[in-house]
Design a protein around this motif. Structure first.
Motif, PDB file in Angstrom:
ATOM      1  N   SER A 158       0.829  -1.205   0.000  1.00 32.49           N
ATOM      2  CA  SER A 158       0.000   0.000   0.000  1.00 32.49           C
ATOM      3  C   SER A 158       0.864   1.256   0.000  1.00 32.49           C
ATOM      4  N   GLU A 159       1.913   1.248   0.818  1.00 28.28           N
ATOM      5  CA  GLU A 159       2.825   2.388   0.918  1.00 28.28           C
ATOM      6  C   GLU A 159       4.257   1.888   1.020  1.00 28.28           C
ATOM      7  N   LEU A 160       5.203   2.741   0.659  1.00 25.19           N
ATOM      8  CA  LEU A 160       6.612   2.376   0.756  1.00 25.19           C
ATOM      9  C   LEU A 160       7.249   2.874   2.043  1.00 25.19           C
ATOM     10  N   HIS A 161       6.516   3.683   2.804  1.00 27.96           N
ATOM     11  CA  HIS A 161       7.089   4.245   4.031  1.00 27.96           C
ATOM     12  C   HIS A 161       6.536   3.522   5.250  1.00 27.96           C
ATOM     13  N   GLY A 162       7.209   3.745   6.383  1.00 25.02           N
ATOM     14  CA  GLY A 162       6.706   3.242   7.660  1.00 25.02           C
ATOM     15  C   GLY A 162       7.257   1.873   8.020  1.00 25.02           C
ATOM     16  N   PRO A 163       7.324   1.601   9.328  1.00 20.70           N
ATOM     17  CA  PRO A 163       7.911   0.340   9.818  1.00 20.70           C
ATOM     18  C   PRO A 163       7.083  -0.887   9.461  1.00 20.70           C
ATOM     19  N   MET A 187       8.276  -5.909   3.548  1.00 24.25           N
ATOM     20  CA  MET A 187       9.135  -5.973   2.362  1.00 24.25           C
ATOM     21  C   MET A 187      10.469  -6.641   2.677  1.00 24.25           C
ATOM     22  N   SER A 188      11.030  -6.333   3.849  1.00 21.60           N
ATOM     23  CA  SER A 188      12.313  -6.943   4.237  1.00 21.60           C
ATOM     24  C   SER A 188      12.201  -8.455   4.325  1.00 21.60           C
ATOM     25  N   ALA A 189      11.111  -8.931   4.949  1.00 22.63           N
ATOM     26  CA  ALA A 189      10.926 -10.374   5.108  1.00 22.63           C
ATOM     27  C   ALA A 189      10.802 -11.066   3.761  1.00 22.63           C
ATOM     28  N   ILE A 190      10.034 -10.477   2.864  1.00 17.75           N
ATOM     29  CA  ILE A 190       9.840 -11.072   1.533  1.00 17.75           C
ATOM     30  C   ILE A 190      11.152 -11.096   0.762  1.00 17.75           C
ATOM     31  N   GLU A 191      11.832  -9.954   0.741  1.00 13.72           N
ATOM     32  CA  GLU A 191      13.068  -9.860  -0.033  1.00 13.72           C
ATOM     33  C   GLU A 191      14.142 -10.784   0.496  1.00 13.72           C
ATOM     34  N   GLU A 192      14.317 -10.828   1.814  1.00 21.81           N
ATOM     35  CA  GLU A 192      15.351 -11.682   2.407  1.00 21.81           C
ATOM     36  C   GLU A 192      15.080 -13.160   2.135  1.00 21.81           C
ATOM     37  N   THR A 193      13.833 -13.572   2.272  1.00 21.62           N
ATOM     38  CA  THR A 193      13.475 -14.979   2.075  1.00 21.62           C
ATOM     39  C   THR A 193      13.658 -15.400   0.630  1.00 21.62           C
ATOM     40  N   LEU A 194      13.233 -14.559  -0.287  1.00 29.36           N
ATOM     41  CA  LEU A 194      13.374 -14.896  -1.707  1.00 29.36           C
ATOM     42  C   LEU A 194      14.824 -14.807  -2.157  1.00 29.36           C
ATOM     43  N   PHE A 252      -2.464  -1.202  17.960  1.00 27.88           N
ATOM     44  CA  PHE A 252      -2.554  -2.442  17.190  1.00 27.88           C
ATOM     45  C   PHE A 252      -1.430  -2.430  16.158  1.00 27.88           C
ATOM     46  N   ASP A 253      -0.640  -3.445  16.117  1.00 27.53           N
ATOM     47  CA  ASP A 253       0.438  -3.716  15.140  1.00 27.53           C
ATOM     48  C   ASP A 253       1.737  -4.120  15.826  1.00 27.53           C
ATOM     49  N   ASN A 254       2.050  -3.473  16.960  1.00 27.36           N
ATOM     50  CA  ASN A 254       3.327  -3.702  17.639  1.00 27.36           C
ATOM     51  C   ASN A 254       4.498  -3.378  16.717  1.00 27.36           C
ATOM     52  N   ILE A 255       4.414  -2.219  16.071  1.00 28.16           N
ATOM     53  CA  ILE A 255       5.540  -1.779  15.249  1.00 28.16           C
ATOM     54  C   ILE A 255       6.712  -1.431  16.160  1.00 28.16           C
ATOM     55  N   ILE A 256       7.873  -1.305  15.589  1.00 29.70           N
ATOM     56  CA  ILE A 256       9.104  -1.279  16.374  1.00 29.70           C
ATOM     57  C   ILE A 256       9.135  -0.161  17.407  1.00 29.70           C
ATOM     58  N   PRO A 309       2.244  -9.913  13.490  1.00 30.68           N
ATOM     59  CA  PRO A 309       3.542 -10.458  13.048  1.00 30.68           C
ATOM     60  C   PRO A 309       3.754 -10.305  11.546  1.00 30.68           C
ATOM     61  N   ILE A 310       3.807  -9.050  11.078  1.00 31.04           N
ATOM     62  CA  ILE A 310       3.856  -8.815   9.635  1.00 31.04           C
ATOM     63  C   ILE A 310       5.150  -9.340   9.018  1.00 31.04           C
ATOM     64  N   TYR A 311       6.258  -9.323   9.785  1.00 40.52           N
ATOM     65  CA  TYR A 311       7.508  -9.876   9.252  1.00 40.52           C
ATOM     66  C   TYR A 311       7.329 -11.365   8.965  1.00 40.52           C
ATOM     67  N   ASP A 312       6.763 -12.088   9.923  1.00 42.42           N
ATOM     68  CA  ASP A 312       6.539 -13.524   9.739  1.00 42.42           C
ATOM     69  C   ASP A 312       5.531 -13.789   8.625  1.00 42.42           C
ATOM     70  N   MET A 313       4.542 -12.926   8.488  1.00 42.96           N
ATOM     71  CA  MET A 313       3.553 -13.101   7.424  1.00 42.96           C
ATOM     72  C   MET A 313       4.171 -12.851   6.049  1.00 42.96           C
ATOM     73  N   GLY A 314       5.052 -11.854   5.973  1.00 38.71           N
ATOM     74  CA  GLY A 314       5.753 -11.618   4.711  1.00 38.71           C
ATOM     75  C   GLY A 314       6.615 -12.812   4.342  1.00 38.71           C
ATOM     76  N   LYS A 315       7.281 -13.350   5.337  1.00 43.26           N
ATOM     77  CA  LYS A 315       8.108 -14.543   5.123  1.00 43.26           C
ATOM     78  C   LYS A 315       7.242 -15.716   4.665  1.00 43.26           C
TER      79      LYS A 315
END
Length: 333
Positions: A67-72, A78-85, A272-276, A291-297
């Motif tokens: 949706s957006e490129l900014h924000g934690p 994006m980090s989780a997806i990119e690292e895993t792939l 809601f979210d528990n961002i950093i 757990p958006i990092y885990d969901m991206g992964k």
């Protein structure tokens, strides 16, 4: 300069076999793999993405819509997806849709035009019908934070209703009975589900919900400030406020500080979210862990399994939210 075709001829194998070796495909025997590697070394061949694509009919790239490129929140995803792939030798092409139907469609069609092998979509504005059409077109994709029953095998999502329920139940357990709620945009599926959970918790406590207790925000910090002003200006009585994300909760905290309202002594807040930065706010923010990092992964795992035939991964489609109790909520006396 040596070509993939010369490697194929020298090794005495097909182009597809050469491609499998370059992609570390387990289907190739060690003996055949060594023949290909020896031929590549003898010819001084350096693989490139175009050659691999020609040989395997794969671009080894995955398109990602956010949706957006900014924000934690989106940064973690994006980090989780990119690292895993990347670990599996795949690359990502990232674009944004800004929660706008036209932009989301344009971005998705752009990724398809780039010959991505699959798409990971955080799509909020496009219709269910459009996504069903993508499936009918044979486009491989996974949805994050969106559930469509007929596409359930492609969905990686959080139980947002349960998250909303836990946030409100926590405040009720602390003795709060006058609660207000700052929602996300209510055309969004996750915002609707979180509000539904909030209402369920109130109902179980025999507390009526009224529209006067609701302010519809936009998930940005400024709408948290506006939400607090909205309730105060209308004389709404409340001892606690539930926010549908941490950015809006931080806005409420900031505005409360400007107005001399002491958190949590005079006002308890749950996000809601528990961002950093939730654990670095003052006071630290009680929130629902998303757990958006885990969901991206997990979305990346799903693509690796279904598109790239990686068998040794397990895909969890639904994640369960958890309450993170910190210092922004206390017992009401």
């Amino acid at each position: 300069m040596a070509t993939i075709y010369q490697v194929s001829e020298l090794a005495g194998v097909s182009l597809a076999t050469v491609s499998r070796v370059m992609n570390n495909n387990a289907k190739v025997s060690d003996k055949t793999k060594q023949k290909v590697l020896d031929a590549m070394a003898q010819l001084g061949y350096q693989p490139n993405s175009i050659a691999q694509s020609l040989a395997s009919n794969r671009s080894n790239s995955v398109g990602v819509l956010v949706s957006e490129l900014h924000g934690p929140f989106f940064g973690d995803m994006m980090s989780a997806i990119e690292e895993t792939l990347r670990y599996e030798g795949k690359h990502t092409i990232i674009t944004s849709g800004h929660s706008d139907e036209k932009r989301e469609k344009e971005s998705i069609e752009f990724l398809i035009g780039r010959k991505c092998d699959a798409l990971i979509l955080h799509a909020e504005a496009v219709s269910d019908e459009y996504l069903l059409e993508l499936e009918q077109r044979g486009i491989e994709f996974v949805l994050i934070n969106r559930y469509i029953e007929s596409l359930k095998n492609r969905c990686i999502c959080l139980d947002n209703r349960q998250g909303g329920y836990l946030a409100t139940q926590h405040l009720l357990n602390l003795g709060h009975r006058q609660l207000v709620y700052v929602s996300g945009p209510l055309w969004k599926q996750d915002a609707q589900a979180r509000l539904t959970g909030h209402k369920q918790a109130l109902n179980e406590a025999n507390i009526a919900f009224t529209q006067a207790q609701l302010f519809e925000g936009d998930y940005r910090q400024d709408s948290g400030c506006k939400g607090l002003d909205y309730f105060l200006e209308r004389g709404q009585k409340f001892t606690a406020i539930v926010c549908a994300n941490d950015e809006m909760a931080s806005g409420v905290m900031s505005r409360a500080r400007q107005l001399g309202i002491v958190v949590p002594d005079e006002l308890s807040i749950v996000g809601f979210d528990n961002i950093i930065y939730a654990s670095y706010l003052y006071p630290t923010l009680t929130t629902i862990d998303y757990p958006i990092y885990d969901m991206g992964k997990m979305a990346a795992y799903s693509i690796l399994k279904t598109v790239y035939n990686k068998k040794d991964v397990q895909v969890t489609p639904v994640f369960v939210p958890k309450l993170k109790v910190r210092n922004s909520s206390i017992q009401h006396t």
